[in-house]
Design an enzyme around this catalytic site. Structure first.
Site, short mmCIF file in Angstrom:
data_model
loop_
_atom_site.label_atom_id
_atom_site.label_comp_id
_atom_site.label_asym_id
_atom_site.label_seq_id
_atom_site.Cartn_x
_atom_site.Cartn_y
_atom_site.Cartn_z
N ASP A 16 -5.87 -7.52 -1.23
CA ASP A 16 -5.00 -7.66 -1.57
C ASP A 16 -4.65 -8.49 -2.56
OD1 ASP A 16 -2.90 -6.24 1.56
OD2 ASP A 16 -4.19 -5.44 0.36
N HIS A 45 0.96 -1.06 0.37
CA HIS A 45 -0.37 0.25 -0.06
C HIS A 45 0.64 1.63 -0.49
CE1 HIS A 45 -3.03 -2.58 2.48
NE2 HIS A 45 -2.56 -2.99 1.12
N TYR A 48 2.70 1.56 13.12
CA TYR A 48 2.80 2.12 12.32
C TYR A 48 2.87 3.79 12.32
CZ TYR A 48 1.64 -1.42 9.14
OH TYR A 48 0.86 -2.60 8.67
N LYS A 87 6.69 6.29 6.68
CA LYS A 87 5.99 5.57 7.72
C LYS A 87 7.23 5.49 8.24
CE LYS A 87 2.39 3.57 4.85
NZ LYS A 87 1.81 2.24 4.01
C1 LIG Z 1 -4.17 2.11 6.80
C2 LIG Z 1 -5.49 2.37 7.34
C3 LIG Z 1 -7.01 1.90 7.10
N1 LIG Z 1 -8.15 2.14 7.62
C4 LIG Z 1 -9.07 1.65 7.48
C5 LIG Z 1 -9.01 0.76 6.32
C6 LIG Z 1 -10.16 -0.34 6.33
O1 LIG Z 1 -11.03 -0.28 6.70
C7 LIG Z 1 -9.66 -0.92 7.72
C8 LIG Z 1 -8.26 -1.95 7.46
O2 LIG Z 1 -6.55 -1.15 6.51
P1 LIG Z 1 -6.44 -1.97 5.17
O3 LIG Z 1 -6.91 -3.50 5.21
O4 LIG Z 1 -5.84 -0.79 4.35
O5 LIG Z 1 -5.59 -2.43 6.37
P2 LIG Z 1 -3.99 -3.28 6.09
O6 LIG Z 1 -4.23 -4.37 5.18
O7 LIG Z 1 -3.17 -3.50 7.49
O8 LIG Z 1 -2.67 -2.17 5.82
C9 LIG Z 1 -2.23 -1.53 6.30
O9 LIG Z 1 -0.84 -2.34 6.13
C10 LIG Z 1 -0.22 -2.43 5.15
C11 LIG Z 1 1.07 -2.62 5.08
C12 LIG Z 1 0.47 -1.14 5.26
O10 LIG Z 1 1.87 -0.66 5.04
C13 LIG Z 1 -0.68 0.17 5.15
O11 LIG Z 1 -0.38 1.35 6.12
C14 LIG Z 1 -1.38 -0.43 5.83
O12 LIG Z 1 -2.83 -0.09 5.17
O13 LIG Z 1 -8.63 0.49 8.08
C15 LIG Z 1 -7.73 3.22 8.77
O14 LIG Z 1 -9.35 3.27 9.07
N2 LIG Z 1 -7.06 4.26 8.47
C16 LIG Z 1 -5.46 3.71 8.50
O15 LIG Z 1 -4.45 4.62 7.96
#
Ligand SMILES: Cc1cn([C@H]2C[C@H](O)[C@@H](COP(=O)(O)OP(=O)(O)O[C@H]3O[C@H](C)C(=O)[C@H](O)[C@H]3O)O2)c(=O)[nH]c1=O
Length: 190
Positions: free
Chosen positions: A177, A71, A141, A81
């Protein structure tokens, strides 16, 4: 770690990707255990974290082999980050997406764990992802920009254009993903 500079509370190691650095926290130990400074704006500004922290996120990844990423946020919401593992161990990967970079689409991966006290300082213009190398891996993070879903971009963790050498067979992956498209040849970076 090939230490290239030291601050009072940290050892800093450059990587082969300009601006991407590994920060190892120094522990002050005594009979009770240790004290370490987790982050320090003054000491890490020169290393590349130059903006105020806007958000701090925490993830738990339950099963070894799971992967999250890749991401990034597009300009003008691109973010620095600072990624740390506070439980278990992960293989943390940053991919250079900087337009015109001499290491464009090159990646760097390294182990972050609760035991090695290392964090990855990831500059703007990089995508981030990781694979859990243990069950119950927890990451913290620090972000220099607020989350902006409209500015979010992603790469497929199996994209042959990146050819990331994940240490383990891929385990859990979010639906989102799993379905990021592969890069096209006209992708010039961000
Ligand atoms: C990044 C982020 C996401 N969200 C919400 C969006 C989704 O509804 C939920 C999970 O998000 P996501 O599926 O994108 O989470 P990850 O797959 O763990 O992604 C993370 O892990 C990868 C490796 C990263 O580097 C990113 O910083 C981060 O996106 O949290 C938020 O509310 N705030 C935030 O800052």
């Amino acid at each position: 770690m090939n230490v290239t500079s030291t601050a009072a509370r940290f050892s800093i190691a450059e990587t082969t990707l300009d601006g991407l650095v590994c920060i190892q926290r120094k522990q002050q130990e005594d009979v009770r255990g240790f004290f370490s400074r987790f982050f320090c704006a003054d000491e890490l500004r020169a290393a590349g974290f130059r903006d105020p922290i806007q958000q701090i996120n925490h993830t738990l990844t339950r099963r070894r082999g799971s992967v999250r990423g890749f991401h990034f946020q597009r300009p003008p919401h691109a973010e620095t980050k600072f990624v740390s593992c506070i439980r278990g161990e992960v293989f943390d990967v940053a991919v250079d997406l900087r337009r015109g970079s001499g290491t464009f689409l090159r990646w760097h991966g390294q182990r972050l764990s609760a035991d090695n006290h290392c964090s990855l300082l990831i500059p703007k213009g990089f995508a981030h992802g990781f694979q859990a190398l243990s069950d119950d891996a927890e990451l913290v993070y620090l972000h220099s920009e607020p989350y902006n879903p409209m500015a979010e971009g992603a790469l497929n963790v199996l994209d042959p254009a990146l050819a990331v050498a994940w240490p383990l067979p891929l385990g859990d992956l979010s639906e989102r993903d799993a379905n990021h498209p592969y890069l096209t040849t006209d992708f010039g970076g961000i």
